[in-house]
Enzyme design. Structure first.
Site, short mmCIF file in Angstrom:
data_model
loop_
_atom_site.label_atom_id
_atom_site.label_comp_id
_atom_site.label_asym_id
_atom_site.label_seq_id
_atom_site.Cartn_x
_atom_site.Cartn_y
_atom_site.Cartn_z
N GLU A 198 75.77 53.04 3.89
CA GLU A 198 76.90 54.45 3.61
C GLU A 198 76.56 54.63 2.50
O GLU A 198 75.74 54.57 1.93
CB GLU A 198 77.96 53.46 2.72
N ASN A 215 78.38 49.62 0.70
CA ASN A 215 78.14 49.89 -0.40
C ASN A 215 79.26 49.31 -1.15
O ASN A 215 80.08 49.14 -1.16
CB ASN A 215 77.97 51.00 -1.60
N GLU A 251 86.45 56.05 -4.80
CA GLU A 251 86.59 56.71 -3.26
C GLU A 251 87.67 57.44 -3.29
O GLU A 251 87.64 58.41 -2.34
CB GLU A 251 86.60 55.43 -2.71
N CYS A 269 81.57 50.24 5.02
CA CYS A 269 81.80 49.68 4.36
C CYS A 269 83.49 49.20 4.32
O CYS A 269 83.49 47.82 5.34
CB CYS A 269 82.06 50.63 2.64
N LYS A 323 84.92 58.12 7.71
CA LYS A 323 85.30 56.43 7.17
C LYS A 323 86.83 56.34 7.26
O LYS A 323 87.67 57.35 6.52
CB LYS A 323 84.87 56.00 6.17
N ASN A 367 83.68 60.85 3.99
CA ASN A 367 82.90 59.77 3.95
C ASN A 367 82.13 59.41 5.60
O ASN A 367 82.79 59.08 6.01
CB ASN A 367 83.07 58.41 2.93
N1 ING Z 1 83.25 49.27 -0.96
C1 ING Z 1 83.78 48.00 -1.35
C2 ING Z 1 83.90 46.80 0.18
O1 ING Z 1 85.14 47.25 0.88
C3 ING Z 1 84.88 46.49 -2.58
C4 ING Z 1 85.11 48.20 -1.82
C5 ING Z 1 83.85 46.37 -3.82
C6 ING Z 1 85.77 45.79 -1.84
C7 ING Z 1 84.24 45.30 -4.21
C8 ING Z 1 86.06 43.80 -2.06
C9 ING Z 1 84.72 44.06 -3.60
O2 ING Z 1 82.99 46.58 0.78
C10 ING Z 1 83.47 50.31 -0.17
N2 ING Z 1 82.39 51.46 -0.25
O3 ING Z 1 83.98 50.25 0.75
#
Ligand code: ING
Length: 315
Positions: free
Chosen positions: A46, A197, A146, A172, A127, A110
Site C-alpha cells: 500500500e 502499512n 486516512e 490494508c 480501498k 487509496n
Molecule cells: N492500517 C492499519 C491496518 O488496518 C491499523 C490500521 C493500524 C489497524 C494499527 C490496527 C493497528 O492494518 C491501514 N493502513 O489500514
C-alpha cells in the site's frame, strides 16, 4: 496446470524527503529480482511511492497534494511500466491518487493498480475500509488520518481474469474484515493481492500491540482458507519517520498455510510458485459454496429476527 509464480516485494521505510525517482529505483530493483527469480507478477505494498503521510496532520489538504499521483503512469512511474513490459512481468502497485471528475469535484483515493506483463493496466481498486480518524487527535503519539486524506471506495471488491487465474485486490484495513474475502470468494477468486502499512502501536487500544503480527496473519490465513484462495500480503515495514510498522510479508495457500514469509523489516522479495488448481482442493470439497452454503438458511434467520426484506421480496 495453471501456475502463477508470485513475488511479494516488501518495502522498508520510505523517508518523508525520499523522491519518487529514489523510491522507483527501489521498486525497479525488486522487480528485476522478481523477474530473475521467474515471477509472473510482483506485488508492492500500500502507498508504495511515498512515506505513510496520513501519520501527519496537514491543515490545508492541498499542501498534501504532492503525496498523491495525478497521472498513472506519470513521468516518475513510467519506468516501472516500461521495465514490466521489457521483462515480461506484471505488477501491483499501491499509491495515493488525486483526481478531478467531470463535475470538477476533487477525489483523493487509496489505490491498488494491477498491471499486466505487457505494461498495460488491467484493473484499479479503491480501498473500501478506511481506518483511523478524520481530524487530528492530540492525544495520539502519531496520527492515522486516512479518513481525512482518502474517500472510501464504493465499488466493492472485484475479481479479474489475469495471469491465467482469477485475481482480486484489497488494501490494508480491508484484510481485517471477513466480507472482503467472501465478496471475492463468491466470484471465484484464486489469488488475493493485499498491501499494508500497519503501525505496531494501535493508539485506541495498545493492548492489541503485542498481537499485531498474530492478527495480521490470522485474518489473511482465515480469509485464504475460508474462501479457498491464495493470499499475498505485502508490508511496508520498519521504523518509518519514527513509527515502527509491521513487516512479516507472507504468501498464503488456500489451506491457510504460510508458504513464504519475509524475515527482515526492509526491502525484501519472497517468491512462491502457486498452483491455482490447488484452490479446488477446498472449493470443490469443504467450501463448496453451491452445495453447503445454503443462502436460504441465512434468509430464514434474517426473517426470524425481524429483518424486513427489501420491498417486494417474498415473505
Ligand atoms: N492500517 C492499519 C491496518 O488496518 C491499523 C490500521 C493500524 C489497524 C494499527 C490496527 C493497528 O492494518 C491501514 N493502513 O489500514
Amino acid at each position: 496446470m495453471r501456475h502463477i509464480t508470485v513475488g511479494a516485494a516488501q518495502l522498508g521505510p520510505i523517508a518523508r524527503d525520499e523522491s519518487r525517482p529514489e523510491v522507483v529505483a527501489r521498486l525497479l530493483a525488486l522487480m528485476r529480482d522478481a523477474a530473475d527469480r521467474g515471477c509472473d507478477l510482483v506485488v508492492f505494498p500500500e502507498l508504495a511511492l511515498t512515506t505513510f503521510f496520513p501519520r501527519w496532520a496537514i491543515d490545508n489538504i492541498t499542501d498534501a497534494d504532492h503525496w498523491y499521483e495525478t497521472e498513472m503512469p506519470g513521468p516518475d512511474t513510467q519506468p516501472l511500466f516500461n521495465e514490466a513490459a521489457l521483462l515480461g512481468i506484471g505488477f501491483c502497485l499501491g499509491y495515493a491518487e488525486l483526481s478531478e471528475d467531470d463535475a470538477g469535484v476533487t477525489h483523493r483515493r487509496n489505490i491498488y493498480l494491477l498491471v499486466g506483463k505487457d505494461g498495460e493496466t488491467i484493473a484499479k481498486f479503491n480501498k473500501v475500509h478506511i481506518p483511523g480518524h478524520e481530524e487530528s487527535e492530540s492525544w495520539r503519539p502519531f496520527q492515522h488520518l486516512e479518513r481525512y486524506y482518502f474517500e472510501a471506495g464504493d465499488d466493492g471488491f472485484g475479481v479479474w481474469r489475469a495471469f491465467g487465474g482469477n485475481i482480486g485486490m484489497a488494501i490494508c484495513n480491508d484484510r481485517r474484515w471477513p466480507e472482503t474475502y467472501r465478496e471475492m470468494g463468491l466470484q471465484g477468486v484464486e489469488m488475493v493481492l493485499i498491501g499494508y502499512n500497519t503501525p505496531l502501536h494501535y493508539a485506541p487500544d495498545p493492548t492489541q500491540n503485542a498481537l499485531a503480527g498474530f492478527h495480521n496473519h490470522l485474518v489473511m490465513q482465515s480469509g485464504a482458507y475460508q474462501n479457498g484462495t491464495f493470499v499475498v500480503g505485502v508490508a511496508k515495514g520498519g521504523i518509518e519517520e519514527g513509527v515502527d510498522s509491521l513487516a512479516q510479508t507472507v504468501i498464503i495457500a488456500p489451506s491457510g498455510q504460510i508458504i513464504a514469509q519475509a524475515i527482515t523489516t526492509g526491502d525484501e522479495l519472497i517468491v512462491a510458485r502457486c498452483d491455482l488448481d490447488f484452490c479446488k482442493t477446498y472449493t470443490d470439497t469443504l467450501f463448496d459454496f453451491e452445495h453447503y452454503r445454503m443462502p436460504e438458511h441465512y434468509q430464514r434467520i434474517s426473517n426470524q429476527r425481524g429483518v424486513t426484506p427489501p420491498e417486494g421480496d417474498a415473505e
